[in-house]
Design an enzyme around this catalytic site. Structure first.
Site, PDB file in Angstrom:
ATOM      1  N   ARG A  30       0.887  -1.065   0.004  1.00  0.00           N
ATOM      2  CA  ARG A  30       0.080  -0.133  -0.036  1.00  0.00           C
ATOM      3  C   ARG A  30       0.890   1.294   0.060  1.00  0.00           C
ATOM      4  NH1 ARG A  30      -4.317  -1.843   4.418  1.00  0.00           N
ATOM      5  NH2 ARG A  30      -5.625  -3.303   3.243  1.00  0.00           N
ATOM      6  N   ARG A  34      -3.601   6.118   0.582  1.00  0.00           N
ATOM      7  CA  ARG A  34      -4.403   7.082   1.131  1.00  0.00           C
ATOM      8  C   ARG A  34      -3.479   8.182   2.053  1.00  0.00           C
ATOM      9  NH1 ARG A  34      -9.063   3.417   3.750  1.00  0.00           N
ATOM     10  NH2 ARG A  34      -6.985   2.269   3.885  1.00  0.00           N
ATOM     11  N   ARG A  43      -7.837  11.758  -5.607  1.00  0.00           N
ATOM     12  CA  ARG A  43      -9.090  10.954  -5.272  1.00  0.00           C
ATOM     13  C   ARG A  43     -10.137  11.810  -4.949  1.00  0.00           C
ATOM     14  NH1 ARG A  43     -12.738   8.223  -4.058  1.00  0.00           N
ATOM     15  NH2 ARG A  43     -12.979   6.750  -2.508  1.00  0.00           N
ATOM     16  N   ASP A  81      -6.687  -3.247  -7.091  1.00  0.00           N
ATOM     17  CA  ASP A  81      -7.245  -3.669  -6.148  1.00  0.00           C
ATOM     18  C   ASP A  81      -7.582  -5.288  -6.442  1.00  0.00           C
ATOM     19  OD1 ASP A  81      -9.835  -4.363  -4.165  1.00  0.00           O
ATOM     20  OD2 ASP A  81      -8.695  -2.681  -3.566  1.00  0.00           O
ATOM     21  N   TYR A 161     -14.587 -12.172   1.036  1.00  0.00           N
ATOM     22  CA  TYR A 161     -15.254 -10.830   0.711  1.00  0.00           C
ATOM     23  C   TYR A 161     -16.513 -11.160  -0.049  1.00  0.00           C
ATOM     24  CZ  TYR A 161     -11.335  -7.708   1.833  1.00  0.00           C
ATOM     25  OH  TYR A 161     -10.377  -7.157   2.513  1.00  0.00           O
TER      26      TYR A 161
END
Length: 370
Positions: A30, A34, A43, A81, A161
């Site tokens: 990652r 973010r 974003r 992703d 998921y």
């Protein structure tokens, strides 16, 4: 087709192949995301999956940390992703700000497999061509500064998921399927495995120079269930990808089975080149369990260490590198990383300190006589 630029920094690939390196290469999971202000600026104007599906945007985000931390990162990992595979299979996946991934219509009973999974087998180039385009564009944009990594989620993690509808504290819905509907689970895991294999092969041919399989929820299963519903499929992925690519095209492969301490010996016998460790695993102990198997280890600083002062980050990095160096005094066969991914509120300068510490301390260790 325009040839890719020559690679100027091959430290990570050499380490992955078990070759000597002058210092420990470093990248972090990652690393494009973010915690970076420049990511948050992009974003503002884009939905998460729109960013993934727009090659130019995905390329820009992938390159952001390489640009910010010039000279410190030894790899870029494509911005995408793991849940693009369920999307490619026909399921709806949303990324909800502040919450994470959400499936508005998850799998509830085995009948939902036929109702929801409308695109199996997946036409990778049709459904996930945007990732492949992003890889090729990014490989050229990097201009050989560092290798470019691709990835997929492991079948068990994807299944979890798809049934839970998102993240979970207990994964009780997904685990209930293993006991109530084992045959349906194996059917779904087979669909996911085939998609993972085809997608990884396509990623390599699009420009990925190393690929990683993320089994993020491995540790949610006990040994018996993991050996039944997870391990056979991740082992198959590595074997089939390398067979499909052949010696001329094959690239190193990494497995990250977070929390699955009990499969180290099986991973030692697998086709994976690199075993990524979470922060709860002791590298020296893992190396002993690997025995004669020549596997590179990756990891494994606790991500929360980056909340500490820089002096503590450097101290803990030295401790980590020393543990990885226990078998040879130098730390060869190690790729530095975190034991999981960056958190959204991490300070980029804390990551800079970690990577600079890896450079300094591993160079020092390499200088020691064996």
């Amino acid at each position: 087709m325009t040839p890719f630029p020559p690679l100027k920094n091959d430290l990570l690939l050499r380490a992955a192949r078990g070759e000597p390196t002058e210092r420990t290469p470093v990248w972090v999971m990652r690393q494009a995301g973010r915690y970076l202000p420049e990511f948050r600026e992009v974003r503002k104007d884009h939905d998460f999956f729109t960013m993934c599906r727009t090659p130019a945007v995905a390329c820009e985000i992938t390159v952001q940390p390489v640009r910010r931390f010039a000279g410190l990162l030894d790899a870029a990992i494509i911005f995408s992703d793991i849940l693009v595979i369920p999307q490619a299979l026909g399921m709806t996946v949303e990324m909800v700000p502040g919450k994470g991934p959400h499936f508005p219509d998850p799998l509830v009973t085995p009948a939902d497999i036929d109702r929801q999974i409308s695109q199996a087998p997946v036409d990778i180039h049709r459904e996930l061509g945007y990732v492949l385009e992003a890889l090729t564009l990014t490989r050229h944009t990097l201009d050989g500064q560092v290798p470019l990594l691709g990835f997929v989620g492991a079948p068990w993690t994807l299944l979890a998921y798809m049934i839970e509808g998102g993240g979970s504290k207990t994964f009780s819905k997904a685990k209930a399927w293993l006991y109530r509907y084992p045959e349906a689970c194996h059917r779904l895991l087979r669909i996911l495995t085939d998609a993972c294999v085809d997608f990884l092969v396509a990623q390599v041919r699009a420009g990925a120079q190393l690929v990683q399989v993320f089994d993020s929820w491995a540790g949610e299963l006990g040994p018996t269930d993991y050996h039944t519903f997870a391990l056979p499929y991740i082992l198959e992925i590595a074997t089939r990808v390398k067979a499909d690519l052949g010696p001329a095209e094959a690239v190193p492969m990494t497995i990250f089975a977070k929390g699955a301490h009990y499969v180290i010996e099986q991973l030692a016998d697998s086709a994976y080149d690199v075993i990524s460790l979470d922060w709860t695993m002791d590298p020296a102990t893992v190396r002993q369990r690997l025995g004669a198997a020549r596997k590179t280890l990756q990891g494994n600083l606790d991500p929360s260490t980056l909340y500490g002062p820089h002096a503590t980050i450097r101290e803990r990095t030295r401790e980590m590198l020393t543990r990885f160096a226990a078998h040879d005094g130098q730390g060869q066969g190690h790729i530095a990383n975190l034991g999981h991914g960056m958190y959204p509120d991490h300070d980029p300068e804390a990551l800079r300190e970690y990577m600079a510490s890896v450079h300094d301390i591993s160079t020092e260790l390499r200088g020691r006589p064996q």
